[in-house]
Design an enzyme around this catalytic site. Structure first.
Site, PDB file in Angstrom:
ATOM      1  N   ASP A 229       0.426  22.793  89.486  1.00 31.68           N
ATOM      2  CA  ASP A 229       1.767  23.320  89.282  1.00 31.68           C
ATOM      3  C   ASP A 229       2.759  22.177  89.482  1.00 31.68           C
ATOM      4  O   ASP A 229       3.226  21.922  90.580  1.00 31.68           O
ATOM      5  CB  ASP A 229       2.037  24.458  90.267  1.00 31.68           C
ATOM      6  CG  ASP A 229       3.258  25.269  89.880  1.00 31.68           C
ATOM      7  OD1 ASP A 229       3.951  24.881  88.918  1.00 31.68           O
ATOM      8  OD2 ASP A 229       3.528  26.287  90.538  1.00 31.68           O
ATOM      9  N   ALA A 230       3.049  21.481  88.398  1.00 25.29           N
ATOM     10  CA  ALA A 230       3.950  20.331  88.454  1.00 25.29           C
ATOM     11  C   ALA A 230       5.141  20.496  87.519  1.00 25.29           C
ATOM     12  O   ALA A 230       6.113  19.760  87.637  1.00 25.29           O
ATOM     13  CB  ALA A 230       3.196  19.049  88.106  1.00 25.29           C
ATOM     14  N   LYS A 231       5.060  21.427  86.574  1.00 26.31           N
ATOM     15  CA  LYS A 231       6.163  21.755  85.669  1.00 26.31           C
ATOM     16  C   LYS A 231       6.782  20.519  85.036  1.00 26.31           C
ATOM     17  O   LYS A 231       8.000  20.374  84.970  1.00 26.31           O
ATOM     18  CB  LYS A 231       7.217  22.591  86.392  1.00 26.31           C
ATOM     19  CG  LYS A 231       6.681  23.924  86.910  1.00 26.31           C
ATOM     20  CD  LYS A 231       7.776  24.746  87.551  1.00 26.31           C
ATOM     21  CE  LYS A 231       7.244  26.093  88.045  1.00 26.31           C
ATOM     22  NZ  LYS A 231       6.359  25.946  89.224  1.00 26.31           N
ATOM     23  N   ARG A 232       5.936  19.650  84.515  1.00 24.04           N
ATOM     24  CA  ARG A 232       6.424  18.426  83.902  1.00 24.04           C
ATOM     25  C   ARG A 232       6.960  18.702  82.507  1.00 24.04           C
ATOM     26  O   ARG A 232       6.472  19.571  81.793  1.00 24.04           O
ATOM     27  CB  ARG A 232       5.320  17.376  83.834  1.00 24.04           C
ATOM     28  CG  ARG A 232       4.786  16.920  85.191  1.00 24.04           C
ATOM     29  CD  ARG A 232       5.886  16.275  86.029  1.00 24.04           C
ATOM     30  NE  ARG A 232       5.332  15.492  87.118  1.00 24.04           N
ATOM     31  CZ  ARG A 232       5.376  15.832  88.403  1.00 24.04           C
ATOM     32  NH1 ARG A 232       5.930  16.984  88.747  1.00 24.04           N
ATOM     33  NH2 ARG A 232       4.877  15.038  89.336  1.00 24.04           N
TER      34      ARG A 232
END
EC number: 4.1.1.23
Length: 283
Positions: free
Chosen positions: A95-98
Site C-alpha cells: 500500500d504505497a499509492k504511487r
C-alpha cells in the site's frame, strides 16, 4: 511464465478465505501493543503480524508510509516483512499509492513490481490522478512479472468525491472511468484479471457503477471504519465474489497475542465468506 496475480489471488481467496489484513504500525497502535515508537517496536510489531497471519490469510497489506518514516532502517524492516510474508504463502499488496509520469512512474514500478527488487510485492496500490495513461509503466511491468495493481477508483475518504465524482464531458464520472479502464485491462483473463480497483466498503449503494471489471476489488472500511461483512453484498452486488475486504484495526487491536490475532482473522474470514458466498465453497 510467472502465474498472473489474478489467478494466484483467486486461488488464495478460495483456499484461505477472502480477507486482506493491513500491517499498519502507526504510533498509537504501537503504543497500544506496549511497544516504543521506534525501529525496534516497528520490527517487533511487523514480525508478530507476519508470524501470526502469513500462513493463513490470503493477503497482507503493509502500509509503506509507516515504515518509511523511520528511514533506511524502517525500509529494511519492510523488506524483511515482505519476504517473510510471501515465503509463508500470503500474497503481499504494497500500500504505497504511487502515481507519477514517465521515468518517475517507471522507477516506482521497478521498486515494487520488478521480480528482483528487494521490495517486490504481488501487487501495488497506485493513484491514477495524473491520468490513467500515466500508469502504463506499472501496468507493463506488472504483466511482465506476474504482479498486479489496485487503482484508486472510489475511495471511502470524504475528500475523494471532489475528484472521483467529477463528471467528464462524456457524462461519466472519473471513478466510473477508472473502472472502465480496468475492465479493459482485464478483458479475457481467467479466472480473474490482475488489475483491480480500490472501492470503499463504507460507500453504500454503488449500483450506479459497473463494478464487474473481471478483477479484484480491494475494499477498505471493514471493522473500525464502520462497515461489516454483512454489508458487502448490498454495496458490491454481483461483483461481491471478487471483493478483497481489508481489515486492519479490527484484527490488530488484539495486540501481541498471536493466538488472538489468528482467531480474529479467522472470524473475519469466516464472516466474509458467509456474507459473500452463503458459506459455500465456490472452488
Amino acid at each position: 511464465m510467472t502465474e498472473p496475480f489474478g489467478a494466484r489471488l483467486r486461488r488464495a481467496m478460495d483456499e484461505r478465505g477472502p480477507l486482506c489484513v493491513g500491517i499498519d504500525p502507526h504510533a498509537s497502535l504501537l503504543a497500544d501493543w506496549g511497544l516504543n515508537d521506534d525501529v525496534a517496536g516497528l520490527e517487533h510489531f511487523s514480525r508478530t503480524v507476519v508470524e501470526a497471519l502469513a500462513d493463513r490469510v490470503a493477503v497482507l497489506k503493509p502500509q509503506s508510509a509507516f515504515f518509511e518514516r523511520f528511514g533506511s532502517r524502517g525500509i529494511a524492516v519492510l523488506e524483511k516483512s515482505v519476504a517473510e510474508a510471501r515465503a509463508a504463502g500470503a500474497l503481499v499488496v504494497m500500500d504505497a499509492k504511487r502515481g507519477d509520469i514517465g521515468s518517475t512512474m517507471s522507477a516506482y514500478a521497478e521498486t515494487f513490481l520488478h521480480k528482483d527488487a528487494p521490495l517486490f510485492s504481488d501487487a501495488l496500490t497506485v493513484s491514477p490522478y495524473l491520468g490513467y495513461g500515466s500508469l502504463k509503466p506499472a501496468v507493463a511491468l506488472a504483466r511482465e512479472n506476474g504482479a498486479g495493481l489496485f487503482v484508486l477508483a472510489l475511495t471511502s475518504n470524504p475528500e475523494g468525491g471532489e475528484v472521483q465524482h467529477a463528471v467528464r464531458p462524456d457524462g461519466r464520472d472519473v471513478g466510473a472511468t477508472m473502472l472502465a479502464h480496468l475492465a479493459a485491462e482485464n478483458a479475457g483473463e481467467e479466472p480473474l484479471g490482475s488489475f483491480g480497483a480500490v472501492v470503499g466498503a463504507t460507500l453504500g449503494d454503488l449500483s450506479s457503477y459497473d463494478l464487474n471489471i473481471n478483477g479484484p476489488l480491494l475494499a477498505p472500511g471493514i471493522g473500525a471504519q464502520g462497515a461489516t461483512p454483512a454489508d458487502l453484498p448490498a454495496v458490491f452486488g454481483a461483483a461481491v465474489r471478487d471483493v478483497v475486504p481489508n481489515v486492519s484495526r479490527g484484527v490488530l487491536r488484539h495486540g501481541r497475542d498471536i493466538v488472538a490475532l489468528r482467531d480474529a482473522a479467522c472470524r473475519f474470514a469466516d464472516e466474509i465468506r458467509t456474507a459473500t458466498t452463503g458459506g459455500r465453497d465456490l472452488r
